[in-house]
Design an enzyme around this catalytic site. Sequence first.
Site, short mmCIF file in Angstrom:
data_model
loop_
_atom_site.label_atom_id
_atom_site.label_comp_id
_atom_site.label_asym_id
_atom_site.label_seq_id
_atom_site.Cartn_x
_atom_site.Cartn_y
_atom_site.Cartn_z
N VAL A 23 -17.38 4.28 -2.61
CA VAL A 23 -17.98 2.98 -2.27
C VAL A 23 -19.31 3.17 -1.54
CG1 VAL A 23 -17.63 0.79 -1.07
CG2 VAL A 23 -15.68 1.95 -2.11
N GLY B 56 -18.69 8.16 0.08
CA GLY B 56 -17.78 8.44 -1.04
C GLY B 56 -18.02 7.44 -2.16
N GLY C 272 -19.92 7.48 5.68
CA GLY C 272 -19.02 7.82 4.57
C GLY C 272 -19.68 7.44 3.26
N LYS D 195 0.87 -1.18 0.00
CA LYS D 195 0.00 0.00 0.00
C LYS D 195 0.91 1.23 0.00
CE LYS D 195 -4.52 0.89 0.62
NZ LYS D 195 -5.70 0.19 0.14
#
Length: 363
Positions: A198, A196, A194, A94
């Site tokens: 997804v 966003g 959240g 990552k």
Amino acid sequence: MTSEIINANDIKYMNPVFGNFSFDNHEQIVFCNDEETGLKAIIGIHNTTLGPALGGTRMWLYNNEADALNDVLRLSRGMTYKSAITGLNLGGGKAVIIGDAKTQKTDALMRRFGEFVHSLNGKYITSEDVGMETRDMDIVKEVTPHVTGISEKKGGAGNPSPITAYGVYMGMKAAAKYKFGSANLEGKKIWVQGIGHVGETIVDLVTKEGAKVIINDINKDALERVSKKYKATIHHDLNTYGLDIDIYSPCALGATINDKTINILKAKVIAGAANNQLQDEIKHGKLLKERGIAYAPDFLINAGGIINVYAELVGYGKEEIKRKTENIYNTTLEIFNLSDAKNITTHRAAFDIAQNRIDAKKN
Ligand code: NAD
């Protein structure tokens, strides 16, 4: 400084990398700095036993460098287990770029980041994460082939987020089947934290199935837009963990299941996209099990995105991507059953399967 006056914090500060709590045997950590573009990035390569380390790049304005390092270490380790349990021949890696994606991300900075990725000769392959768009990966592609998540017009599989959301939805339905006896989400009160890339797609999928959706986000404009589009209820309080809900779907950042939140959560199921939802995998995993909350392990159910980007490497078509992502439903149910049979947490059950696959390749 004499040894008498060194306290625990000093020691932690003196061993911030190999002595970092989240280090967990990383193979390699690369610190990338470029004065001209202002790039400050860290690439974490956790484990390459199963294949090259693939994982997205997150751009975030961290409070300090220690937080950025800790985040990349936790995220790259998570990728090792995500790919392993999903049956992909990939290792875990990552990257994080320190900065505000809205104001500090430039094409030159992304290109420079791509050059650092290229210098690793394919040991690390990047993709999108929070703060990144398909367009950014197209720019990285200009300087390195070691990138996925590029746009369809440039020959990629496009934005992985809708597939990630679909996999989370499969995991959520499996968790509902286990906990409520039915995979049908009609009438279930679901909090999506959240909204966003997804989160919004999850709102779309569960709304179509007749769920009652509650949303929150720090982005007020997105909240208004998503609320209007799906008739979702907005909850303005960001610390709204005591809400009367059936399902909690964390789709913002990690570690939201922690000492402060775990005892006030009323949800019976947790199934979301965010990586590293449990601040402490062992302690909080056990507490969830004791409280009878069905936790669908994050690294298992949010694997749709990695399946989608893996397809770019091995040439899977859309049907195969969908089939593999739908299989998250079966694997999640198996994990709940295994967790009961062995009296271990769901996180442990999923982790052990992944670790066995890695160990088998090593030996
Ligand atoms: P995103 O950046 O598009 O969305 C995250 C949203 O969370 C944003 O709208 C942001 O404003 C909001 N947010 C941030 N802090 C918040 C807070 N304290 N409370 C409420 N909302 C907050 O990211 P995304 O691509 O939708 O990913 C969401 C999560 O899923 C991330 O943790 C990511 O690592 C993980 N994930 C994403 C993918 C993918 O394919 N995009 C794959 C696997 C895992």
